[in-house]
Design an enzyme around this catalytic site. Sequence first.
Site, PDB file in Angstrom:
ATOM      1  CG  ASP A 115     -33.359   7.827 -31.347  1.00 51.93           C
ATOM      2  OD1 ASP A 115     -32.477   8.366 -30.654  1.00 51.93           O
ATOM      3  OD2 ASP A 115     -33.675   6.629 -31.249  1.00 51.93           O
ATOM      4  CD  GLU A 151     -41.537  -2.606 -26.609  1.00 52.60           C
ATOM      5  OE1 GLU A 151     -40.913  -2.369 -25.560  1.00 52.60           O
ATOM      6  OE2 GLU A 151     -41.083  -2.386 -27.744  1.00 52.60           O
TER       7      GLU A 151
HETATM    8  C1  LIG Z   1     -37.123  -0.371 -23.449  1.00 54.67           C
HETATM    9  C2  LIG Z   1     -37.085   0.659 -24.573  1.00 54.67           C
HETATM   10  C3  LIG Z   1     -38.278   1.115 -25.128  1.00 54.67           C
HETATM   11  C4  LIG Z   1     -38.267   2.065 -26.172  1.00 54.67           C
HETATM   12  N1  LIG Z   1     -39.463   2.496 -26.697  1.00 54.67           N
HETATM   13  C5  LIG Z   1     -39.473   3.452 -27.667  1.00 54.67           C
HETATM   14  C6  LIG Z   1     -40.703   3.966 -28.192  1.00 54.67           C
HETATM   15  O1  LIG Z   1     -41.795   3.536 -27.802  1.00 54.67           O
HETATM   16  N2  LIG Z   1     -40.652   4.921 -29.167  1.00 54.67           N
HETATM   17  C7  LIG Z   1     -39.448   5.424 -29.622  1.00 54.67           C
HETATM   18  O2  LIG Z   1     -39.462   6.311 -30.506  1.00 54.67           O
HETATM   19  N3  LIG Z   1     -38.261   4.971 -29.125  1.00 54.67           N
HETATM   20  C8  LIG Z   1     -38.249   3.998 -28.173  1.00 54.67           C
HETATM   21  N4  LIG Z   1     -37.042   3.541 -27.653  1.00 54.67           N
HETATM   22  C9  LIG Z   1     -35.783   4.061 -28.213  1.00 54.67           C
HETATM   23  C10 LIG Z   1     -35.292   5.320 -27.442  1.00 54.67           C
HETATM   24  O3  LIG Z   1     -36.188   6.386 -27.691  1.00 54.67           O
HETATM   25  C11 LIG Z   1     -33.889   5.654 -27.973  1.00 54.67           C
HETATM   26  O4  LIG Z   1     -32.988   4.657 -27.542  1.00 54.67           O
HETATM   27  C12 LIG Z   1     -33.360   7.057 -27.645  1.00 54.67           C
HETATM   28  O5  LIG Z   1     -32.158   7.245 -28.416  1.00 54.67           O
HETATM   29  C13 LIG Z   1     -32.975   7.306 -26.196  1.00 54.67           C
HETATM   30  O6  LIG Z   1     -34.040   7.401 -25.381  1.00 54.67           O
HETATM   31  P1  LIG Z   1     -33.811   7.451 -23.770  1.00 54.67           P
HETATM   32  O7  LIG Z   1     -35.110   7.699 -23.152  1.00 54.67           O
HETATM   33  O8  LIG Z   1     -33.038   6.286 -23.321  1.00 54.67           O
HETATM   34  O9  LIG Z   1     -32.894   8.770 -23.690  1.00 54.67           O
HETATM   35  P2  LIG Z   1     -32.073   9.438 -22.513  1.00 54.67           P
HETATM   36  O10 LIG Z   1     -32.288   8.782 -21.215  1.00 54.67           O
HETATM   37  O11 LIG Z   1     -32.339  10.908 -22.584  1.00 54.67           O
HETATM   38  O12 LIG Z   1     -30.565   9.129 -22.947  1.00 54.67           O
HETATM   39  C14 LIG Z   1     -30.087   9.478 -24.233  1.00 54.67           C
HETATM   40  C15 LIG Z   1     -28.620   9.875 -24.132  1.00 54.67           C
HETATM   41  O13 LIG Z   1     -28.496  11.067 -23.342  1.00 54.67           O
HETATM   42  C16 LIG Z   1     -27.715  10.819 -22.176  1.00 54.67           C
HETATM   43  N5  LIG Z   1     -28.411  11.460 -21.043  1.00 54.67           N
HETATM   44  C17 LIG Z   1     -29.540  11.017 -20.426  1.00 54.67           C
HETATM   45  N6  LIG Z   1     -29.920  11.885 -19.458  1.00 54.67           N
HETATM   46  C18 LIG Z   1     -29.025  12.890 -19.465  1.00 54.67           C
HETATM   47  C19 LIG Z   1     -28.893  14.065 -18.702  1.00 54.67           C
HETATM   48  N7  LIG Z   1     -29.788  14.389 -17.746  1.00 54.67           N
HETATM   49  N8  LIG Z   1     -27.844  14.901 -18.982  1.00 54.67           N
HETATM   50  C20 LIG Z   1     -26.968  14.590 -19.956  1.00 54.67           C
HETATM   51  N9  LIG Z   1     -27.034  13.478 -20.719  1.00 54.67           N
HETATM   52  C21 LIG Z   1     -28.067  12.640 -20.479  1.00 54.67           C
HETATM   53  C22 LIG Z   1     -27.659   9.315 -22.006  1.00 54.67           C
HETATM   54  O14 LIG Z   1     -26.477   8.882 -21.360  1.00 54.67           O
HETATM   55  C23 LIG Z   1     -27.734   8.840 -23.459  1.00 54.67           C
HETATM   56  O15 LIG Z   1     -26.471   8.878 -24.050  1.00 54.67           O
HETATM   57  C24 LIG Z   1     -37.029   2.572 -26.636  1.00 54.67           C
HETATM   58  C25 LIG Z   1     -35.822   2.091 -26.095  1.00 54.67           C
HETATM   59  C26 LIG Z   1     -35.837   1.140 -25.069  1.00 54.67           C
HETATM   60  C27 LIG Z   1     -34.538   0.624 -24.499  1.00 54.67           C
END
Ligand SMILES: Cc1cc2nc3c(=O)[nH]c(=O)nc-3n(C[C@H](O)[C@H](O)[C@H](O)COP(=O)(O)OP(=O)(O)OC[C@H]3O[C@@H](n4cnc5c(N)ncnc54)[C@H](O)[C@@H]3O)c2cc1C
Length: 289
Positions: free
Chosen positions: A109, A17
Amino acid sequence: MKIRNLLDKDEFAISFEVFPPKTQINYESVETATRNIAALKPEFMSVTYGAGGGTSEYTVSIAKDLQQRYEIPMMAHLTCITSTQEKIANQLSLLRENGIENILALRGDIPEGMEEEAKNRSFEHASDLIAEIKKHGDFCIGGACYPEVHPDSDSQKQDIENLKKKVDAGCEFLVTQMFFDNNILYNFLYKIREAGISVPVMPGIMPITNAKQMKRTIKLSGTQLPQRFIRILETFGDSPQAMRQAGIAYATEQIIDLYANGVKKVHVYSMNQPMVAEAIMNNLSDILG
Ligand SMILES: Cc1cc2nc3c(=O)[nH]c(=O)nc-3n(C[C@H](O)[C@H](O)[C@H](O)COP(=O)(O)OP(=O)(O)OC[C@H]3O[C@@H](n4cnc5c(N)ncnc54)[C@H](O)[C@@H]3O)c2cc1C
């Protein structure tokens, strides 16, 4: 090349990455670093998406450059927390026009100062973004997962139920948040398989090479540090070269243990550091074959 097809292969492989530049001023230095990492021939690479999307074009241009120059399949990250449906549609068009077929779909976020944009967002969760991307053609879509539970979740059970929604929406593989104790991953894998999540999971391994810089990131992510790792930070944290060597050795050991336990695809957070990426590849050269 779609990542889903790479993950089908039963071969040990490393992917890296990288992150895009924040401004045009450092574009060239980031481009050089990412090219040097691509020259190591990882199985694929991913380019993060700046929080708030301000550098979304750079994500695409870096990904396009590496894919064309090194013929490495690329994955672009995409977040939705400050985006409207229209903005996402534009970014998807840009990705398609530039030949990027793989997307890591994320919620993101809310960055400081972007609370207003976030109020107008069209998508609440990564699962909503994934459902939207599915409407825009045949992208291969991955998502994030959290072996130590996402900080917004009240429990692991709830987090895994939400993860299942993400997979049901069309997420074809998962990449984990960093972790420093492989047992946490093995435990997590057991639980998600029990919950009916069967897509491939790629562990995300972070080589810690700069103790100070990493402390904040680790604190924010809620990642636990095993005693063994804390000792390493305490012993080598003040000496950048020793810390780099120790951090690379620790990450290498994690990867070897994963492979020995049947986990063959590992995503390394190379943090735009070609020296670190190269050292890891060298440490694994006979294992990678
Ligand atoms: C491998 C990886 C790569 C990343 N790359 C980036 C990046 O390029 N840029 C950046 O800004 N950030 C990045 N992040 C950080 C990420 O954006 C944050 O961790 C963010 O807080 C959550 O994103 P998510 O897509 O996991 O959210 P979600 O999957 O939406 O989850 C967030 C929260 O909501 C809950 N949730 C999920 N779906 C639902 C639903 N349908 N109904 C109710 N609750 C739900 C989950 O349990 C969790 O508590 C990355 C993180 C990881 C692990």
